[in-house]
Design a protein around this motif. Sequence first.
Motif, mmCIF file in Angstrom:
data_model
loop_
_atom_site.group_PDB
_atom_site.id
_atom_site.type_symbol
_atom_site.label_atom_id
_atom_site.label_comp_id
_atom_site.label_asym_id
_atom_site.label_seq_id
_atom_site.Cartn_x
_atom_site.Cartn_y
_atom_site.Cartn_z
ATOM 1 N N LEU A 28 0.834 -1.203 0.000
ATOM 2 C CA LEU A 28 0.000 0.000 0.000
ATOM 3 C C LEU A 28 0.864 1.247 0.000
ATOM 4 O O LEU A 28 0.612 2.196 -0.759
ATOM 5 C CB LEU A 28 -0.917 -0.010 1.224
ATOM 6 C CG LEU A 28 -1.815 1.224 1.407
ATOM 7 C CD1 LEU A 28 -2.722 1.409 0.199
ATOM 8 C CD2 LEU A 28 -2.640 1.090 2.676
ATOM 9 N N ARG A 29 1.880 1.262 0.840
ATOM 10 C CA ARG A 29 2.735 2.446 0.941
ATOM 11 C C ARG A 29 3.480 2.704 -0.368
ATOM 12 O O ARG A 29 3.531 3.833 -0.859
ATOM 13 C CB ARG A 29 3.727 2.290 2.084
ATOM 14 C CG ARG A 29 4.624 3.516 2.227
ATOM 15 C CD ARG A 29 5.522 3.475 3.448
ATOM 16 N NE ARG A 29 6.285 4.702 3.495
ATOM 17 C CZ ARG A 29 7.441 4.878 2.870
ATOM 18 N NH1 ARG A 29 7.966 3.892 2.180
ATOM 19 N NH2 ARG A 29 8.074 6.031 2.949
ATOM 20 N N ALA A 169 -4.885 1.266 -5.211
ATOM 21 C CA ALA A 169 -4.278 2.374 -4.470
ATOM 22 C C ALA A 169 -3.581 3.347 -5.405
ATOM 23 O O ALA A 169 -3.693 4.576 -5.244
ATOM 24 C CB ALA A 169 -3.288 1.833 -3.439
ATOM 25 N N GLY A 170 -2.840 2.820 -6.381
ATOM 26 C CA GLY A 170 -2.137 3.687 -7.314
ATOM 27 C C GLY A 170 -3.078 4.567 -8.112
ATOM 28 O O GLY A 170 -2.856 5.769 -8.263
ATOM 29 N N ARG A 171 -4.168 3.983 -8.598
ATOM 30 C CA ARG A 171 -5.130 4.761 -9.380
ATOM 31 C C ARG A 171 -5.911 5.735 -8.507
ATOM 32 O O ARG A 171 -6.292 6.813 -8.958
ATOM 33 C CB ARG A 171 -6.081 3.814 -10.109
ATOM 34 C CG ARG A 171 -5.397 3.035 -11.226
ATOM 35 C CD ARG A 171 -6.363 2.202 -12.027
ATOM 36 N NE ARG A 171 -5.689 1.535 -13.128
ATOM 37 C CZ ARG A 171 -6.295 0.708 -13.986
ATOM 38 N NH1 ARG A 171 -7.597 0.467 -13.856
ATOM 39 N NH2 ARG A 171 -5.615 0.151 -14.959
ATOM 40 N N ALA A 172 -6.154 5.337 -7.264
ATOM 41 C CA ALA A 172 -6.873 6.229 -6.355
ATOM 42 C C ALA A 172 -6.065 7.498 -6.102
ATOM 43 O O ALA A 172 -6.605 8.610 -6.093
ATOM 44 C CB ALA A 172 -7.162 5.522 -5.038
ATOM 45 N N VAL A 173 -4.753 7.327 -5.896
ATOM 46 C CA VAL A 173 -3.886 8.485 -5.663
ATOM 47 C C VAL A 173 -3.847 9.380 -6.900
ATOM 48 O O VAL A 173 -3.914 10.603 -6.811
ATOM 49 C CB VAL A 173 -2.466 8.030 -5.276
ATOM 50 C CG1 VAL A 173 -1.508 9.217 -5.263
ATOM 51 C CG2 VAL A 173 -2.476 7.365 -3.904
ATOM 52 N N GLY A 188 0.511 7.343 7.774
ATOM 53 C CA GLY A 188 -0.241 6.284 8.447
ATOM 54 C C GLY A 188 0.355 4.915 8.227
ATOM 55 O O GLY A 188 0.549 4.144 9.179
ATOM 56 N N THR A 189 0.666 4.583 6.965
ATOM 57 C CA THR A 189 1.238 3.270 6.685
ATOM 58 C C THR A 189 2.632 3.137 7.274
ATOM 59 O O THR A 189 3.008 2.074 7.767
ATOM 60 C CB THR A 189 1.287 3.016 5.166
ATOM 61 O OG1 THR A 189 1.971 4.103 4.517
ATOM 62 C CG2 THR A 189 -0.097 2.874 4.586
ATOM 63 N N ALA A 190 3.411 4.235 7.245
ATOM 64 C CA ALA A 190 4.743 4.196 7.844
ATOM 65 C C ALA A 190 4.650 3.946 9.348
ATOM 66 O O ALA A 190 5.421 3.175 9.921
ATOM 67 C CB ALA A 190 5.487 5.502 7.573
ATOM 68 N N GLY A 191 3.690 4.602 9.989
ATOM 69 C CA GLY A 191 3.496 4.397 11.424
ATOM 70 C C GLY A 191 3.079 2.978 11.746
ATOM 71 O O GLY A 191 3.546 2.381 12.731
#
Length: 206
Positions: A28-29, A169-173, A188-191
């Motif tokens: 995801l990240r 996720a890529g297309r959403a961004v 968030g994902t890093a945390g």
Amino acid sequence: MDLSLLAGFAGLCVLLALTPGPDTFLVLRFSLGGTRTGLAAAAGSATGSLLWALAVAAGLATLLEQSAEAYRVVKIAGGLYLLWLGVRALVRRGRGIGEVEGAYGVRAGAALRAGLLSNVLNPKVGLFFVAVVPQFLPGHHATLGATLLLGVIFAAVGLVYFALIAVVAGRAVEWLHRPRVERAIDRGTAGIIATLGVSTLVSAAR
């Protein structure tokens, strides 16, 4: 091999893939940098699964089952790696992945390595192949061909699922075009990745 056993194993792999873990959040990240980097992370994770299958076929992964110390070492290494990935991302003050990983090809290479190492340094994946995979093998004997076949199924299921995450996720961004949203998801994902690293280290110390 019995097709019913293969179907049952594939179903189990789907259930495991749907359970969020370090690889899920890594894919995801990296997908924030584009679909290609997310797919690279997914491919790295799938490659790691194949390496675990090879290790089981060679009898190496049984060390994790028989040696608490070996299991702890792998667990600590995996926890430290996840913690390093998470903290490094947070220290970069939440800048999008596309802004910090360099050229496009380098980002894909970094994503591939991250997915691979995250999977290889996850002892739970190794124990899955040691404890669960033999139950689906003819005579419960870990032959090279049969073990690799199940490893390919496990890796393929994971690759398909993570690839879907990467594409969505890529297309959403790309559709949102909102740097603040990207940075918020990145933080968030890093945390979460850093937290998973800490929890892995804590459990290894018990």
